[in-house]
Motif scaffolding. Sequence first.
Motif, mmCIF file in Angstrom:
data_model
loop_
_atom_site.group_PDB
_atom_site.id
_atom_site.type_symbol
_atom_site.label_atom_id
_atom_site.label_comp_id
_atom_site.label_asym_id
_atom_site.label_seq_id
_atom_site.Cartn_x
_atom_site.Cartn_y
_atom_site.Cartn_z
ATOM 1 N N ASN A 79 71.244 37.625 -61.509
ATOM 2 C CA ASN A 79 70.554 38.852 -62.303
ATOM 3 C C ASN A 79 70.386 40.071 -61.352
ATOM 4 O O ASN A 79 69.684 39.788 -60.447
ATOM 5 C CB ASN A 79 69.289 38.435 -63.092
ATOM 6 C CG ASN A 79 69.333 37.243 -64.048
ATOM 7 O OD1 ASN A 79 69.674 37.353 -65.120
ATOM 8 N ND2 ASN A 79 69.075 36.042 -63.452
ATOM 9 N N THR A 88 70.549 44.454 -61.012
ATOM 10 C CA THR A 88 70.583 45.844 -61.563
ATOM 11 C C THR A 88 71.133 46.853 -60.690
ATOM 12 O O THR A 88 70.876 46.885 -59.295
ATOM 13 C CB THR A 88 68.978 46.533 -61.885
ATOM 14 O OG1 THR A 88 68.496 45.510 -62.745
ATOM 15 C CG2 THR A 88 69.207 47.864 -62.697
ATOM 16 N N TYR A 101 72.410 46.770 -66.262
ATOM 17 C CA TYR A 101 71.704 45.193 -65.698
ATOM 18 C C TYR A 101 73.266 44.477 -66.169
ATOM 19 O O TYR A 101 73.534 44.552 -67.169
ATOM 20 C CB TYR A 101 70.754 44.800 -66.974
ATOM 21 C CG TYR A 101 70.521 43.400 -66.734
ATOM 22 C CD1 TYR A 101 69.762 42.774 -65.746
ATOM 23 C CD2 TYR A 101 71.154 42.631 -67.848
ATOM 24 C CE1 TYR A 101 69.637 41.257 -65.626
ATOM 25 C CE2 TYR A 101 71.055 41.166 -67.623
ATOM 26 C CZ TYR A 101 70.284 40.645 -66.741
ATOM 27 O OH TYR A 101 70.216 39.213 -66.794
#
Length: 809
Positions: free
Chosen positions: A549, A551, A557
Motif C-alpha cells: 500500500n 501513496t 493511492y
Amino acid sequence: MRKIAFLCLLFSSFLGYSQKKTLQAQSISQNILVDGKLDEAAWENAATASDFVMFDPDNGKPIPDSKKTDIKVLYNNDAIYIGAIMYDDEPDKILKEISQRDNFGTADIFGVFINGFNDGQQNFEFFVSAADVQGECIMTDAIGEDYSWDAVWISKAKITDKGWIVEMKIPYAALRFSGENKQTWGINFFREIKRERRKYTWSIIDTKVGTFTQQNGNLEGIENIKPPTRLFFMPYASYYLNASDGQKTYGTIKGGMDIKYGINDAFTLDAILIPDFGQTKYDDQILNLGPFEQEFNENRAFFTEGTDLFNKGKMFYSRRIGGKPSVEPDLNDNEEIIETVQNVNLINALKVSGRTKNGLGVGILNAVTEKTFATIKDTITGATRREIVEPLTNYNVLVLDQRFRKNSSVTLINTNVSRNAHYRDANVTGIAWDLNTKANTYNLFGNVKYSTINAPEDKTGFYSTISLAETSGKYRYSFGTDFVTKDFDPNDLGINFYTNFYNFYGNANYRILNPTKLFNSFKINYNMYAEFNKDSGKVQDNSINANINLTTVKNNYYGMGITVYPVECYDYYEPRADNRYVAIPKRIESWFSISTNYNYKFALDLNPTIIFADEPGRVAYGVDIGPRYRFNDKLLLTYTFSFLKRNNNKGYIDSFDDDDNETTTDKIIFANRDVITYANTLAGKYAINSAMTLNLAVRQYWSSAENKNILELQQDGTLDPYAQYTENKNSSFYSWNADLSYSWWFAPGSQLSALYRNNASNFERIIDKDFKHNVTNLLTNDSLKHVFSISVKYFIDYNAVKNKIRKRA
C-alpha cells in the motif's frame, strides 16, 4: 568523536520529543463575540502557541513561515475560547468545500484536542473547516476517532487576505475535567493544509511511537472554574406519510425526548424515551447464499454515540436490539404467516458511561423491547391467530475498563439477555487486556470469553485469543492464536460465526516513516494464517498473503496484493450440519486498487479482483469503479458500479432425511452454480451553506444464483452428481433504495430534517436476465413503498434556561 556526536544528537532528539510544550490560558471577564474576527482586546493580551511541526507525511518537519499558525486560549466561568490565525501566502488556493457536519470533504481544517484530566487516555477533539463546517469526535488510542459523539459548541471561520481565522467557544458542558481549583489540561492543536495534504500539530506527535493521545502539550492557567450541571433535553416531533401502490395512504405523528445528564465530572447518563429511528439510513441488503446472517452497520445515533467502552472485547452487536425476532412460530398443516415482523420495537434505552480520574471506565447499557406477535392464517378455513415471535426482552451490557500507565487497560465485560417466560436467555462474560510497554514499543493483546445459554438449549462455550506485536519503528511484526469451542454462542447480544476451531497467525511489515522522492507513504505486509477444526484437526483455512500500500508524492493511492491458499481446506459451516464438511480446492486471489487524489475536481476509485481455484472453470472476477466529480464547493456527485461473477461456484441449497440410509441422518444437496451481482450507487450533496444541505442516496442491487448441476455432499467432503433432485432452488434478489433528504441545523444542537424515501425488493426462483426489465418491474409493481417524513429536534441546555430565568428575575 562520531559516537559522541551521535549520542548528543540522540539525547537532544529525546529532549525535543519528551519535553511537553506549555501554553498559558488567559482569564477574561468581558464577553467574546464568536464572529471569526478576534478583534476583542483580550485576544491581544493572551499568550501565543506557534511553532507547529508536521505530523504527516514528513513527521517532525517544522511548518514553513508562509504557513505560520498562531493559537490563543481564553476562558471564563462558562467556556473556553480558541482563537486561531492560519497564515497562507496563497489564500485564493485554500480549499473550502462545504460539507455535512463531521464530514469535511476537500477543505482545510483546524482542530483542538482537549484532555481535561491530562491523563493520556482520551481526547475530546473539535474541528472547523475553512468552509465553516463543524466536526467533533472522541479519540482513544484503542478505538481511534469516534465521530458518532456529538457536542454543542459555537465556531466561526473566515477567509482573509492573509489566510484564514477560526474562533471557537467550547462550553465546559461539552468537556470532562476534575473539580480542582487549579487545572492543567492536556491540549494539542491541529492544522491540515488540504491542497498539499500536509498535517501539522503544535505538540509533536512522533509516528515512531504507537500512541497519539499521550503526546499532548499542557494548558495551564485555568483556575477556580467548576464543572457545570450537564443536563440537556432534546425533545423531538416527527410526521410520517406512508404510501405504496394499491394500498391506502396514511400519516403518523410521533414525539419523544432524549436526555443527557452529567451524573458527576466523569459519568454521563443518556436516555431515549419513545425512540424514533424512521430517518436512519437504509441497510444495504444482499443476496445471502452463505450459512451466516448478514451483518449490518449501526445507523441509530443512540447506539453509535459514545460507545467506545461497549465495543471492548467485540462482544456487543447493537443491531440485536430492535432487530429481527428470535423465535420461529410453530405452524400447523395448511398454515402460513401473513404478517411478517421485520423488526421488534424498542420501548426505551439508557446508558451510563464515563471514566474516573484514576482511569476506571464504567459503561452500563440497558434496553427493553416489546412483546411482538406474528399473524398466522389457516389457508383452508381462513381463520387467523397470533403467536409470539419475540417476548418482552431486556438487554444489558456492563463494562469495567481499568486503564493504567496511560497506555494499557484490563477490561471486564458482561452481556445479558433476559426474555420473559420460558424463552431463551443468554449471558456472556469476558476479560480483555491491551498492554503496552512504557515506551509504546510492544503490545500484548487478548481476551477470554465464556458464554452460557439457558433453556431450552442449555449450553456453555469458551473463546480465547492472545497476540503479541511490535508497534514502533520501520519494521514491525505480530503473531497470535485463537481457540474457540463448539458451543460458544454470544449471538443474543453479540455476533460471532466461526466456532470449534483453533488457529495461528503472523504478520511482518515494513513502512517508511518519512516521505521519499517517490512516496509520501509506503507499506509492505506479509501475513500467514492457519486454522484447524478442533475435533478432527482438519485444515479449515490456510493462507499466505503479501500486499503493498503506497501513496505517491502527488497523493494518489495504489494498493495490490496476492493471497495463496496452498492446500485443500475443509469448510465445516457451509453444509449446515454437525460434523459435515465440504472440501475447498487450492486457489489464488489477487487484487489491485487505485484511488486518485480527491483534491482534484475529478477523482477515480478502481478496485479489480480475480480468484482462480484449482478446479476446472471455477473462477471469480469482479470490479468496483467509482468516479466522483466536485462541481464546486457546494455540489459533489459520486457514483459506484460494482460487478462480481463467480463461475462454477459450489454451495448448499437443501437438505432432507435419507430414509434409505440408517447411518446418515441428512442428505445434503449442493449446486454447481453461476453467481452474478450488479450494484449501482449514486450519492449527491448540495450544500446551501455550512448549516443546510441537500443529500441524495440511491442504490440499485441485483444478484442471481443459477444452478447448473445438482450435487450430493459425500462423507469425505467431495461432491457427486445427484440427478434425483428436481426442485428449483435458483435465487434472484433485487432491491431499490432512494433517499432524498434536507438537513438544517437552525440552532446549536437543533436540527430540522425532511426525508423522501422510496424502496422495494423482491426475491424469486425464476431468473429474468433482462436487467432493464428487472429494474423497471421493481419500480412499477405494488412492492414500491413511499415515505415522506419531517422531524424537528430541539436542544435545551438546563444551564442556559436557568441563567435566563435568573436574569428575568
